[in-house]
Design a protein around this motif. Structure first.
Motif, PDB file in Angstrom:
ATOM      1  N   ALA A 221      12.339  13.747 -11.443  1.00 36.13           N
ATOM      2  CA  ALA A 221      12.686  12.888 -10.299  1.00 36.13           C
ATOM      3  C   ALA A 221      11.752  11.679 -10.235  1.00 36.13           C
ATOM      4  O   ALA A 221      12.199  10.544 -10.023  1.00 36.13           O
ATOM      5  N   LEU A 222      10.466  11.929 -10.434  1.00 39.62           N
ATOM      6  CA  LEU A 222       9.492  10.829 -10.404  1.00 39.62           C
ATOM      7  C   LEU A 222       9.768   9.840 -11.536  1.00 39.62           C
ATOM      8  O   LEU A 222       9.726   8.622 -11.340  1.00 39.62           O
TER       9      LEU A 222
ATOM     10  N   PRO B  75      20.088  11.789 -14.700  1.00 39.08           N
ATOM     11  CA  PRO B  75      21.446  11.229 -14.551  1.00 39.08           C
ATOM     12  C   PRO B  75      21.517  10.000 -13.652  1.00 39.08           C
ATOM     13  O   PRO B  75      22.290   9.083 -13.918  1.00 39.08           O
ATOM     14  N   MET B  76      20.681   9.964 -12.583  1.00 37.21           N
ATOM     15  CA  MET B  76      20.738   8.811 -11.669  1.00 37.21           C
ATOM     16  C   MET B  76      20.250   7.539 -12.363  1.00 37.21           C
ATOM     17  O   MET B  76      20.876   6.479 -12.267  1.00 37.21           O
TER      18      MET B  76
ATOM     19  N   PHE C  77      15.556  13.724  -6.693  1.00 37.19           N
ATOM     20  CA  PHE C  77      15.406  12.286  -6.936  1.00 37.19           C
ATOM     21  C   PHE C  77      15.411  11.480  -5.639  1.00 37.19           C
ATOM     22  O   PHE C  77      14.578  10.602  -5.431  1.00 37.19           O
ATOM     23  N   ARG C  78      16.354  11.817  -4.744  1.00 40.16           N
ATOM     24  CA  ARG C  78      16.484  11.029  -3.512  1.00 40.16           C
ATOM     25  C   ARG C  78      15.225  11.112  -2.659  1.00 40.16           C
ATOM     26  O   ARG C  78      14.720  10.102  -2.159  1.00 40.16           O
ATOM     27  N   SER C  79      14.699  12.337  -2.508  1.00 39.81           N
ATOM     28  CA  SER C  79      13.525  12.480  -1.652  1.00 39.81           C
ATOM     29  C   SER C  79      12.300  11.831  -2.293  1.00 39.81           C
ATOM     30  O   SER C  79      11.455  11.260  -1.601  1.00 39.81           O
TER      31      SER C  79
ATOM     32  N   ASN D 173      10.853   8.940  -0.165  1.00 39.30           N
ATOM     33  CA  ASN D 173       9.645   9.385   0.540  1.00 39.30           C
ATOM     34  C   ASN D 173       8.377   9.114  -0.263  1.00 39.30           C
ATOM     35  O   ASN D 173       7.489   8.402   0.197  1.00 39.30           O
ATOM     36  N   THR D 174       8.310   9.686  -1.465  1.00 41.64           N
ATOM     37  CA  THR D 174       7.079   9.553  -2.254  1.00 41.64           C
ATOM     38  C   THR D 174       6.863   8.115  -2.730  1.00 41.64           C
ATOM     39  O   THR D 174       5.762   7.601  -2.690  1.00 41.64           O
ATOM     40  N   ARG D 175       7.928   7.483  -3.221  1.00 43.14           N
ATOM     41  CA  ARG D 175       7.791   6.148  -3.813  1.00 43.14           C
ATOM     42  C   ARG D 175       8.418   5.069  -2.915  1.00 43.14           C
ATOM     43  O   ARG D 175       9.072   4.154  -3.403  1.00 43.14           O
ATOM     44  N   LEU D 176       8.178   5.179  -1.629  1.00 46.00           N
ATOM     45  CA  LEU D 176       8.769   4.206  -0.696  1.00 46.00           C
ATOM     46  C   LEU D 176       8.245   2.789  -0.957  1.00 46.00           C
ATOM     47  O   LEU D 176       8.976   1.807  -0.828  1.00 46.00           O
ATOM     48  N   LEU D 177       6.986   2.724  -1.347  1.00 50.60           N
ATOM     49  CA  LEU D 177       6.377   1.416  -1.618  1.00 50.60           C
ATOM     50  C   LEU D 177       7.086   0.715  -2.786  1.00 50.60           C
ATOM     51  O   LEU D 177       7.195  -0.512  -2.806  1.00 50.60           O
ATOM     52  N   ASP D 178       7.558   1.512  -3.735  1.00 49.27           N
ATOM     53  CA  ASP D 178       8.311   0.942  -4.867  1.00 49.27           C
ATOM     54  C   ASP D 178       9.581   0.251  -4.386  1.00 49.27           C
ATOM     55  O   ASP D 178       9.973  -0.801  -4.912  1.00 49.27           O
TER      56      ASP D 178
END
Lengths: 106, 167
Positions: free
Chosen positions: A62-63, B51-52, B129-131, B135-140
């Motif tokens: 995911a990352l 896949p995304m 992937f969505r979270s 959430n984690t990479r909001l700054l991106d």
């Protein structure tokens, strides 16, 4: 945690290096502005593949996908702006030869 | 084992289409080669569990960037196509060196013992992937929005200047 990398990881890395060499070669050899962009695009493709591969090998898919999407967005913006610059340069110089860009030469 | 072989074939295909994009004489064929490489990369990304990102790659890199390249090529059409091809032939005179370089580097890397003993981080607990993206990479996301805005303003300024010059 000890290294537990899948065996095929290194095969992928070899291909990523070869793709990178192809992109660098394209940028170094050509004088055409559009071909320089094509070389840049090949370089970014190699990096995208490496990011996704690293995510697959470490279990952080995911990352890795988040990073890949960010890279794709940056790639598109760079290519769009560079294409605008190429069109502008062509209208001024009537040529796409990068060696003829000497308007700012002191 | 089957996936391994499929990946190997796809990697070869991607490398071949990239080399073709570099070595071909006409720019339009080069853009098509690049789109082909993108399409193959999409399949590889799908096989590697992304896949995304693969969908993004297919729609944006294989689609949008090819359109940008083709429109740039058509907008910068040289005076005579024959003259352009002649010039390209001269510039790509030594393009046959590229396969040799790739072969040499590929063979050399085959004998390199890739066995770096680096510590892998533990597999992520939250692998959605969505979270991760929101959430984690909001700054991106904020960075992406800034870059897109910068690109839009850049293109506007480039074409605005041109209009003023033409008047």
């Amino acid at each position: 945690m000890s290294a537990n990398i899948p065996a095929f990881f290194w095969q992928f890395v070899i291909f990523v290096i070869l793709l990178f060499v192809t992109g660098v070669y394209c940028i170094m050899v050509t004088r055409n502005f559009i071909r320089v962009l094509i070389g840049l695009e090949i370089l970014t493709k190699a990096v995208t593949l490496l990011i996704v591969l690293a995510g697959f090998a470490t279990g952080h898919t995911a990352l890795a996908q988040a990073y890949a999407v960010t890279l794709i967005v940056i790639e598109v913006v760079v290519i769009a702006v560079a294409a605008g610059i190429v069109i502008g340069v062509f209208r001024v110089n009537n040529s796409l030869d990068v060696t003829k860009l000497r308007n700012l030469k002191g | 084992m089957k996936m391994n072989l499929l990946c190997l074939i796809l990697l070869f295909l991607m490398l071949l289409s990239s080399v073709w994009a570099v070595m071909t004489r006409t720019l339009l064929k080069a853009a098509i080669g690049l789109a082909l490489a993108s399409a193959v990369l999409t399949v590889l990304m799908f096989l590697l569990g992304a896949p995304m990102a693969a969908v993004f790659e297919l729609s944006v890199c294989a689609g949008l960037i090819t359109v940008v390249f083709v429109s740039t090529i058509s907008l910068t059409k040289p005076i005579s196509e024959k003259a352009e091809e002649e010039r390209e032939r001269e510039h790509l005179k030594f393009s046959w060196i590229l396969p040799l370089i790739l072969l040499a580097i590929g063979l050399a890397l085959k004998f390199v013992p890739f066995a770096f003993d680096f510590n892998l981080p533990p597999a992520a607990l939250n692998n959605d992937f969505r979270s991760v993206l929101w959430n984690t990479r909001l700054l991106d996301i904020l960075g992406q929005i800034t870059i897109i805005l910068a690109g839009v303003f850049g293109v506007i300024i480039l074409f605005k200047e041109k209009k003023e010059n033409e008047r």
